[in-house]
Scaffold this motif. Structure first.
Motif, PDB file in Angstrom:
ATOM      1  N   LEU B  29     -23.134  -9.063 -20.913  1.00  0.00           N
ATOM      2  CA  LEU B  29     -22.022  -8.174 -20.556  1.00  0.00           C
ATOM      3  C   LEU B  29     -20.681  -8.846 -20.863  1.00  0.00           C
ATOM      4  CD1 LEU B  29     -23.372  -6.696 -17.185  1.00  0.00           C
ATOM      5  CD2 LEU B  29     -23.321  -5.597 -19.438  1.00  0.00           C
ATOM      6  N   ILE B  30     -20.571 -10.117 -20.533  1.00  0.00           N
ATOM      7  CA  ILE B  30     -19.325 -10.838 -20.829  1.00  0.00           C
ATOM      8  C   ILE B  30     -19.111 -10.914 -22.340  1.00  0.00           C
ATOM      9  CG2 ILE B  30     -18.188 -13.114 -20.690  1.00  0.00           C
ATOM     10  CD1 ILE B  30     -19.629 -13.400 -17.917  1.00  0.00           C
ATOM     11  N   ASP B  31     -20.204 -10.980 -23.087  1.00  0.00           N
ATOM     12  CA  ASP B  31     -20.052 -11.036 -24.536  1.00  0.00           C
ATOM     13  C   ASP B  31     -19.470  -9.733 -25.099  1.00  0.00           C
ATOM     14  OD1 ASP B  31     -20.474 -13.076 -26.581  1.00  0.00           O
ATOM     15  OD2 ASP B  31     -21.660 -11.516 -27.564  1.00  0.00           O
ATOM     16  N   LEU B  32     -19.747  -8.611 -24.437  1.00  0.00           N
ATOM     17  CA  LEU B  32     -19.104  -7.354 -24.837  1.00  0.00           C
ATOM     18  C   LEU B  32     -17.588  -7.465 -24.663  1.00  0.00           C
ATOM     19  CD1 LEU B  32     -21.459  -4.702 -23.169  1.00  0.00           C
ATOM     20  CD2 LEU B  32     -21.387  -5.368 -25.586  1.00  0.00           C
ATOM     21  N   GLN B 106     -13.747  -2.681 -18.667  1.00  0.00           N
ATOM     22  CA  GLN B 106     -14.358  -1.420 -19.085  1.00  0.00           C
ATOM     23  C   GLN B 106     -15.544  -1.682 -20.015  1.00  0.00           C
ATOM     24  OE1 GLN B 106     -14.464   1.318 -17.888  1.00  0.00           O
ATOM     25  NE2 GLN B 106     -14.370   3.041 -19.283  1.00  0.00           N
ATOM     26  N   SER B 107     -15.421  -2.640 -20.912  1.00  0.00           N
ATOM     27  CA  SER B 107     -16.567  -2.983 -21.765  1.00  0.00           C
ATOM     28  C   SER B 107     -17.750  -3.429 -20.901  1.00  0.00           C
ATOM     29  CB  SER B 107     -16.188  -4.098 -22.740  1.00  0.00           C
ATOM     30  OG  SER B 107     -15.322  -3.611 -23.737  1.00  0.00           O
ATOM     31  N   ILE B 108     -17.477  -4.247 -19.902  1.00  0.00           N
ATOM     32  CA  ILE B 108     -18.540  -4.765 -19.029  1.00  0.00           C
ATOM     33  C   ILE B 108     -19.197  -3.637 -18.225  1.00  0.00           C
ATOM     34  CG2 ILE B 108     -18.917  -6.152 -16.924  1.00  0.00           C
ATOM     35  CD1 ILE B 108     -16.878  -8.189 -18.154  1.00  0.00           C
ATOM     36  N   LEU B 109     -18.387  -2.773 -17.654  1.00  0.00           N
ATOM     37  CA  LEU B 109     -18.947  -1.703 -16.826  1.00  0.00           C
ATOM     38  C   LEU B 109     -19.739  -0.696 -17.655  1.00  0.00           C
ATOM     39  CD1 LEU B 109     -18.708  -1.017 -13.679  1.00  0.00           C
ATOM     40  CD2 LEU B 109     -17.357  -2.933 -14.502  1.00  0.00           C
ATOM     41  N   LEU B 110     -19.231  -0.360 -18.850  1.00  0.00           N
ATOM     42  CA  LEU B 110     -19.988   0.555 -19.721  1.00  0.00           C
ATOM     43  C   LEU B 110     -21.309  -0.094 -20.131  1.00  0.00           C
ATOM     44  CD1 LEU B 110     -17.082   1.874 -22.009  1.00  0.00           C
ATOM     45  CD2 LEU B 110     -18.344   3.220 -20.305  1.00  0.00           C
ATOM     46  N   GLY B 111     -21.258  -1.386 -20.434  1.00  0.00           N
ATOM     47  CA  GLY B 111     -22.482  -2.102 -20.788  1.00  0.00           C
ATOM     48  C   GLY B 111     -23.473  -2.137 -19.630  1.00  0.00           C
ATOM     49  N   ALA B 112     -22.954  -2.283 -18.420  1.00  0.00           N
ATOM     50  CA  ALA B 112     -23.819  -2.299 -17.236  1.00  0.00           C
ATOM     51  C   ALA B 112     -24.513  -0.945 -17.074  1.00  0.00           C
ATOM     52  CB  ALA B 112     -22.995  -2.637 -15.997  1.00  0.00           C
ATOM     53  N   THR B 113     -23.755   0.123 -17.243  1.00  0.00           N
ATOM     54  CA  THR B 113     -24.340   1.463 -17.107  1.00  0.00           C
ATOM     55  C   THR B 113     -25.483   1.660 -18.091  1.00  0.00           C
ATOM     56  OG1 THR B 113     -22.207   2.366 -16.432  1.00  0.00           O
ATOM     57  CG2 THR B 113     -23.850   3.947 -17.221  1.00  0.00           C
ATOM     58  N   GLU B 114     -25.262   1.199 -19.305  1.00  0.00           N
ATOM     59  CA  GLU B 114     -26.263   1.399 -20.360  1.00  0.00           C
ATOM     60  C   GLU B 114     -27.610   0.789 -19.996  1.00  0.00           C
ATOM     61  OE1 GLU B 114     -25.910   1.315 -25.099  1.00  0.00           O
ATOM     62  OE2 GLU B 114     -25.758  -0.663 -24.202  1.00  0.00           O
ATOM     63  N   ILE B 115     -27.608  -0.296 -19.229  1.00  0.00           N
ATOM     64  CA  ILE B 115     -28.874  -0.950 -18.877  1.00  0.00           C
ATOM     65  C   ILE B 115     -29.284  -0.652 -17.429  1.00  0.00           C
ATOM     66  CG2 ILE B 115     -28.694  -2.770 -20.611  1.00  0.00           C
ATOM     67  CD1 ILE B 115     -27.594  -4.629 -18.445  1.00  0.00           C
ATOM     68  N   ILE B 146     -15.605  -8.159 -10.558  1.00  0.00           N
ATOM     69  CA  ILE B 146     -16.490  -7.042 -10.878  1.00  0.00           C
ATOM     70  C   ILE B 146     -17.786  -7.244 -10.104  1.00  0.00           C
ATOM     71  CG2 ILE B 146     -17.712  -5.803 -12.695  1.00  0.00           C
ATOM     72  CD1 ILE B 146     -15.608  -6.821 -14.675  1.00  0.00           C
ATOM     73  N   ALA B 147     -18.058  -6.330  -9.180  1.00  0.00           N
ATOM     74  CA  ALA B 147     -19.322  -6.352  -8.439  1.00  0.00           C
ATOM     75  C   ALA B 147     -20.355  -5.599  -9.256  1.00  0.00           C
ATOM     76  CB  ALA B 147     -19.136  -5.685  -7.076  1.00  0.00           C
ATOM     77  N   LEU B 148     -21.565  -6.108  -9.321  1.00  0.00           N
ATOM     78  CA  LEU B 148     -22.612  -5.482 -10.132  1.00  0.00           C
ATOM     79  C   LEU B 148     -23.939  -5.432  -9.375  1.00  0.00           C
ATOM     80  CD1 LEU B 148     -21.851  -7.270 -13.512  1.00  0.00           C
ATOM     81  CD2 LEU B 148     -21.651  -4.806 -13.119  1.00  0.00           C
ATOM     82  N   GLY B 149     -24.726  -4.436  -9.713  1.00  0.00           N
ATOM     83  CA  GLY B 149     -26.044  -4.331  -9.104  1.00  0.00           C
ATOM     84  C   GLY B 149     -26.703  -3.026  -9.514  1.00  0.00           C
ATOM     85  N   LYS B 150     -27.807  -2.746  -8.871  1.00  0.00           N
ATOM     86  CA  LYS B 150     -28.538  -1.496  -9.085  1.00  0.00           C
ATOM     87  C   LYS B 150     -27.961  -0.489  -8.084  1.00  0.00           C
ATOM     88  CE  LYS B 150     -32.312  -0.052 -11.334  1.00  0.00           C
ATOM     89  NZ  LYS B 150     -32.474  -0.219 -12.788  1.00  0.00           N
ATOM     90  N   PRO B 151     -27.247   0.519  -8.554  1.00  0.00           N
ATOM     91  CA  PRO B 151     -26.578   1.425  -7.609  1.00  0.00           C
ATOM     92  C   PRO B 151     -27.551   2.118  -6.659  1.00  0.00           C
ATOM     93  CG  PRO B 151     -25.707   1.755  -9.817  1.00  0.00           C
ATOM     94  CD  PRO B 151     -26.902   0.855  -9.948  1.00  0.00           C
ATOM     95  N   ALA B 152     -27.121   2.258  -5.410  1.00  0.00           N
ATOM     96  CA  ALA B 152     -27.934   2.949  -4.398  1.00  0.00           C
ATOM     97  C   ALA B 152     -27.095   4.005  -3.706  1.00  0.00           C
ATOM     98  CB  ALA B 152     -28.492   1.931  -3.401  1.00  0.00           C
ATOM     99  N   GLU B 153     -26.269   4.662  -4.483  1.00  0.00           N
ATOM    100  CA  GLU B 153     -25.513   5.783  -3.925  1.00  0.00           C
ATOM    101  C   GLU B 153     -25.196   6.761  -5.048  1.00  0.00           C
ATOM    102  OE1 GLU B 153     -21.735   4.674  -2.221  1.00  0.00           O
ATOM    103  OE2 GLU B 153     -21.060   3.634  -4.020  1.00  0.00           O
ATOM    104  N   THR B 154     -24.872   7.978  -4.664  1.00  0.00           N
ATOM    105  CA  THR B 154     -24.508   9.008  -5.628  1.00  0.00           C
ATOM    106  C   THR B 154     -22.999   9.172  -5.611  1.00  0.00           C
ATOM    107  OG1 THR B 154     -26.601  10.127  -5.222  1.00  0.00           O
ATOM    108  CG2 THR B 154     -24.863  11.429  -6.271  1.00  0.00           C
ATOM    109  N   VAL B 155     -22.410   9.172  -6.814  1.00  0.00           N
ATOM    110  CA  VAL B 155     -20.964   9.352  -6.935  1.00  0.00           C
ATOM    111  C   VAL B 155     -20.714  10.622  -7.742  1.00  0.00           C
ATOM    112  CG1 VAL B 155     -18.803   8.365  -7.774  1.00  0.00           C
ATOM    113  CG2 VAL B 155     -20.564   6.866  -6.819  1.00  0.00           C
TER     114      VAL B 155
END
Lengths: 190, 190
Positions: B29-32, B106-115, B146-155
């Motif tokens: 993610l940091i590489d993105l 934004q690059s990191i968060l988009l990359g996180a979503t993708e995986i 930037i906090a990261l994890g497997k989301p457990a809520e609906t937004v």
């Protein structure tokens, strides 16, 4: 893969100026920014667009191009951007923009790449002259200008050399080389 | 489609804390971010990561969560982030970060979503306490965490109402609602 999109999203400064970028396209790109994160969800960003030759020319003259290319003052007529998005900060909403304009600009540039466009986030510009050009009110802070168009140059992503020089440069074939720091050099151990 | 990825990239604040985020993933993610744009290509950003329970806890205690949710002080044990990326500005390289941390985040968060991950860019934190916690030197400015994890809520992304209130809120089922300004309200005519 997002990685492919990120790698293709380079800063382009020369374009096929006759390739139009429609207002609809610009609105779709801004909508990507609109749906992106904003600090405290305040959404202080506003956007002004231009995609006709006359307005483009009125923006172009206030921009500074590629500071490291000492012998190049910017794209010539015919290779200039076809469109611009001026990213503004509404100071009635927030006076501390934080990461918002970067988040927005990255969404816009990635979206542009996806549809075969490219561009450059320009932070080096004569803000006061641009403000006067369009009589922009004082409560709109000019943050960055995003130039957009159909890229007409090759940009090569490279690894910074042992000397650590990060200045981009252009070779005799016109290829624009961009040295990026290595991952191991930007990681800090806690 | 990037638009789908942007729409899925919401700010998540509750996670399945037992779902690990590997160091390799964080580096990818940091590489993105590393390959994304940087003002004048200076690349002043540095990154510190954490993904073990002890270090995570040492970061968590300095973060402030969801200012608009007055009755919620942050995620409970078990629903906290599995990893963090602290985005730092190397003041030896540049003292004006401009849009860089937003672009990177934004690059990191988009990359996180993708995986299949998600997270939250946190700009509201006790920077001095976090600095002391890890003895971070003064030349590293703490920009965002930037906090990261497997989301457990609906937004749920929504349109701001006629009153213009942009504060997010949580309904009785725990769904997090985020009102975004309408496109027509963020466009400025030149």
């Amino acid at each position: 893969m997002l990685r492919d999109l990120v790698l293709k999203t380079r800063s382009y400064r020369r374009f096929r100026q006759d390739a139009d970028v429609s207002t609809t396209t610009l609105h779709q790109l801004i909508d990507l920014a609109r749906c992106s994160a904003s600090a405290a969800n305040l959404q202080p960003l506003k956007y002004a667009i231009a995609n006709d030759p006359a307005t483009n020319a009125r923006i172009f003259r206030h921009l500074r191009w590629a500071a490291y290319l000492k012998e190049w003052t910017g794209p010539a007529e015919g290779e200039r951007p076809s469109a611009y998005i001026i990213v503004l900060g509404d100071m009635h909403i927030s006076q501390a923009i934080g990461p918002d304009h970067g988040i927005a600009a990255q969404s816009i540039l990635l979206g542009a790449t996806e549809i075969g466009l490219g561009g450059c986030m320009i932070a080096s510009l004569n803000r006061e002259a641009l403000r006067e050009e369009f009589s922009l009110p004082e409560w709109l802070e000019i943050l960055i200008v995003i130039a957009l168009g159909k890229p007409a140059e090759t940009v090569a992503l490279e690894t910074v050399g042992p000397g650590g020089d990060i200045r981009y440069w252009r070779d005799e074939k016109g290829v624009h080389h961009v040295p990026k720091r290595r991952l191991e050099d930007i990681l800090i151990q806690l």
